[in-house]
Design an enzyme around this catalytic site. Structure first.
Site, PDB file in Angstrom:
ATOM      1  N   LYS A  72       0.855  -1.186   0.000  1.00  0.00           N
ATOM      2  CA  LYS A  72       0.000   0.000   0.000  1.00  0.00           C
ATOM      3  C   LYS A  72       0.892   1.236   0.000  1.00  0.00           C
ATOM      4  O   LYS A  72       1.936   1.239   0.676  1.00  0.00           O
ATOM      5  CB  LYS A  72      -0.884  -0.047   1.257  1.00  0.00           C
ATOM      6  N   SER A 148      -9.593   1.390   2.938  1.00  0.00           N
ATOM      7  CA  SER A 148      -8.743   2.212   2.102  1.00  0.00           C
ATOM      8  C   SER A 148      -7.669   1.429   1.350  1.00  0.00           C
ATOM      9  O   SER A 148      -7.081   1.962   0.417  1.00  0.00           O
ATOM     10  CB  SER A 148      -8.056   3.280   2.951  1.00  0.00           C
ATOM     11  N   SER A 172      -9.679  -1.038   7.093  1.00  0.00           N
ATOM     12  CA  SER A 172      -9.128  -0.833   5.749  1.00  0.00           C
ATOM     13  C   SER A 172      -8.404  -2.017   5.125  1.00  0.00           C
ATOM     14  O   SER A 172      -8.065  -1.968   3.944  1.00  0.00           O
ATOM     15  CB  SER A 172      -8.199   0.363   5.741  1.00  0.00           C
TER      16      SER A 172
HETATM   17  N1  GLN Z   1     -13.081   3.575   6.689  1.00  0.00           N
HETATM   18  C1  GLN Z   1     -12.426   4.001   7.877  1.00  0.00           C
HETATM   19  C2  GLN Z   1     -12.080   5.454   7.750  1.00  0.00           C
HETATM   20  O1  GLN Z   1     -12.397   6.006   6.774  1.00  0.00           O
HETATM   21  C3  GLN Z   1     -11.212   3.153   8.144  1.00  0.00           C
HETATM   22  C4  GLN Z   1     -10.010   3.543   7.383  1.00  0.00           C
HETATM   23  C5  GLN Z   1      -8.818   2.686   7.692  1.00  0.00           C
HETATM   24  O2  GLN Z   1      -8.942   1.622   8.291  1.00  0.00           O
HETATM   25  N2  GLN Z   1      -7.648   3.192   7.326  1.00  0.00           N
HETATM   26  O3  GLN Z   1     -11.494   6.039   8.603  1.00  0.00           O
END
Ligand code: GLN
Length: 473
Positions: A72, A148, A172
Site C-alpha cells: 500500500k 482504504s 481498511s
Molecule cells: N473507513 C475508515 C475510515 O475512513 C477506516 C479507514 C482505515 O482503516 N484506514 O477512517
C-alpha cells in the site's frame, strides 16, 4: 494456472523445486498488470527493473524467498514513491527510509514490488478518496474495491499481485478484502511494527496482509510480526508459529455470535452468507454461542472522534516545508502553511482535520475526545467479557457487498456508518480477519464477494488463522 494467479505457497514449492525463477513471476505479473491494470487501477507505480535486480539476488531458502509483495502506498520503501494517495506527496517525494515491515519482508526473502492505490492518507472505505486515481473491483468494474487498501485488495483479486500489505485503522484491510473476495488480516495492536507506516491514527493503525489464502496470510504475518525498538507500541513478546496449528480444525472451539452484528442494518443476503459460514464451522465441530457486545452501536461515533483527533495531530507535519508539496510564491510563512495544505489535501482529509482539531480544542475536549476515550474502554470491556465465554467471534465485515462507484461519495455520514462492523476491533486493539464466504448476485450478471469476519482476543492470531482456515471455501 498463471504464476500471477498463484498462491505464495504454491509458488514457493515451484521455486524451491527449480521449476520457475523469481524473474518468471515478476515477468508474468508485469504482463498481467500491463494487460489489465489500465481498467482496474490498482497500481500507482511499480519499478520492474529494480524488482528484477532484487529478485535475482533473493535467497530461495527463506520462507518468502523470491515472492513479490505489493505494498500500500503509505508504507515506506527507501527510494520509492510514497504518495499516500495524496496530492501532497504526489510529485517528487521518495521515501528516505524503509518501514520495519519492508525490512522484515526482505529478511524473509520477499521482493517489495508495486505501490498500491489507497484512499488519501488511508481515510475512506472505497478508494474513491484517492486524489490520484480510481480503483475498480475486478469482480465488477462498475463497483468499488472497498478501502482504504483498495489497490492492494483489487490487485490480489485481479491476479495482478501475489499478495499485498495494507493498513487497517478502522477496517481498511478487512473491508476491501471482503469486497474483493480475498483474505485480509488486521493483526492485534502491537503485533506488527508501525514504524514507516505513514500515521493516520496512531492508537488504531496496524499493518497486515491481503492474500489469496489463509495459509499465505499466516506466512506473511510470520515474517512481519514481532518486537521493534523503533516502535514503542510494538510488543516485546515472542511470535508463535502461525503455520503449526493452522490445520487443527475447529472442533471444541466456542465461537460467539454477537446479536448486535446481525440486526436489520445488515443486508439479508450478506447475513445469510455469514450465517451459512457459521453453520459450516458448527458442522466442523465448533460450538456456536450467542453473545452480546452491548456498546457496538457507539463504535462509529467513538471512532469518528478518536481517529480524526489523532489524524489532525499526525497530519500537522504536512506543512509545505518538510514533505512534498509547497505552495509557490506564498506571501509569508502563514500563507505558505495555509496554501500548501489547502492545495495538498483533499476534501475528506480536510474534513477530518477540522473535526479532529475541534474535538481536541479547549472547551470541547471533555465533551468529545475524553468521553470517546471512556466509551472506547467500554467497547474494549465488551470484548474482554466475551473472551470469558468464547474463543473467537463471528460477524459480517460490511453491511452490504461492494456498492457502485460514485453512489455514496456525496454523503460522508452514510459512508462512515458503513464501517460499523469493523471499527470495534481497532478500538479494542484485538485481531480480526476477513475470509471469503460466498458471493451475492449483483443483478447485472456479476457475482459480488462477501467476507466472514472472525475476531479474536489480543494476540490471538494463531487461533484466528486456524478458524479462518477451517472457514475457507
Ligand atoms: N473507513 C475508515 C475510515 O475512513 C477506516 C479507514 C482505515 O482503516 N484506514 O477512517
Amino acid at each position: 494456472m498463471s504464476l500471477a494467479a498463484s498462491s505464495i505457497f504454491s509458488l514457493r514449492q515451484r521455486l524451491t523445486a527449480g521449476e520457475i525463477s523469481p524473474a518468471d513471476i515478476l515477468a508474468d505479473l508485469s504482463t498481467a498488470i500491463l494487460a489489465r491494470d489500465p481498467e482496474i487501477g490498482a497500481y500507482l507505480s511499480f519499478d520492474l527493473e529494480a524488482a528484477q535486480i532484487e529478485a535475482a539476488a533473493a535467497d530461495l531458502s527463506l520462507p518468502l524467498g523470491g515472492i513479490p509483495i505489493a505494498l500500500k502506498d503509505n508504507i515506506n520503501v527507501l527510494g520509492q514513491p510514497c504518495t499516500c494517495g495524496s496530492r501532497f506527496l504526489e510529485r517528487g517525494y521518495t521515501s528516505p527510509y524503509n518501514a520495519t515491515v519492508t525490512e522484515r519482508l526482505r529478511a524473509a526473502g520477499a521482493v517489495p514490488f508495486g505501490r498500491m492505490n489507497l484512499d488519501e492518507f488511508a481515510m475512506g472505505s472505497a478508494t474513491e478518496n484517492s486524489a490520484l486515481q480510481i480503483t475498480r473491483n475486478p469482480h465488477d468494474l462498475s463497483r468499488i474495491p472497498g478501502g482504504s487498501s483498495g489497490g492492494s485488495a483489487a490487485a490480489v483479486a485481479g491476479n495482478l499481485a501475489i499478495a499485498a500489505l495494507g493498513s487497517d485503522t478502522g477496517g481498511s484491510i478487512r473491508q476491501p478484502a471482503s469486497h474483493c473476495g480475498v483474505v485480509g488480516l488486521k493483526p492485534s495492536y502491537g503485533r506488527v511494527s508501525r514504524y514507516g507506516l505513514v500515521a493516520f491514527a496512531s492508537s488504531l493503525d496496524q499493518i497486515g496482509p491481503l492474500t489469496r489464502t489463509v495459509e499465505d496470510a499466516a506466512l506473511i504475518l510470520q515474517a512481519i510480526a514481532g518486537p521493534d525498538r523503533r516502535d514503542s507500541t510494538c510488543l516485546d513478546v515472542p511470535v508463535p508459529d502461525y503455520l503449526e496449528d493452522l490445520k487443527k480444525g475447529v472442533a471444541g472451539l466456542r465461537l460467539g455470535i454477537p446479536k448486535e452484528y446481525f440486526d436489520e442494518g445488515i443486508d439479508p443476503a450478506v447475513r445469510a452468507l455469514v450465517e451459512a459460514a457459521a453453520a459450516r464451522l458448527q458442522a466442523a465441530g465448533a460450538e456456536l454461542v450467542e453473545i452480546s457486545l452491548p456498546h457496538t452501536e457507539h463504535a462509529v461515533a467513538t471512532y469518528y472522534i478518536i481517529a480524526p483527533a489523532e489524524a489532525s495531530s499526525n497530519l500537522s507535519r504536512f506543512d509545505g516545508i518538510r514533505y512534498g508539496r509547497r505552495a509557490p510564491s506564498p506571501a509569508d510563512l502563514d500563507d505558505l502553511y495555509r496554501s500548501s495544505r489547502e492545495e495538498g489535501f483533499g476534501a475528506d482529509v480536510k474534513r477530518r482535520i477540522i473535526l479532529g482539531t475541534y474535538v481536541l480544542s479547549s472547551g470541547y475536549y471533555d465533551a468529545y475526545y475524553s468521553r470517546a476515550q471512556k466509551v472506547r474502554t467500554l467497547i474494549r470491556r465488551d470484548f474482554e467479557q466475551a473472551w470469558g465465554q468464547v474463543d473467537a467471534i463471528l460477524a459480517p465485515v460490511a453491511p452490504t457487498p461492494a456498492r457502485k462507484i460514485g453512489e455514496a461519495s456525496s454523503d460522508p455520514l452514510q459512508e462512515y456508518l458503513s464501517d460499523i462492523c469493523t471499527l470495534a476491533a481497532n478500538l479494542a486493539g484485538i485481531c480480526a480477519i476477513s475470509v471469503p464466504c460466498g458471493t451475492v448476485p449483483s443483478g447485472e450478471g456479476t457475482e459480488l464477494p462477501v467476507g466472514l469476519q472472525i475476531l479474536g482476543p489480543h494476540l490471538g492470531e494463531a487461533t484466528l488463522l486456524r478458524i479462518a482456515k477451517a472457514a475457507e471455501l
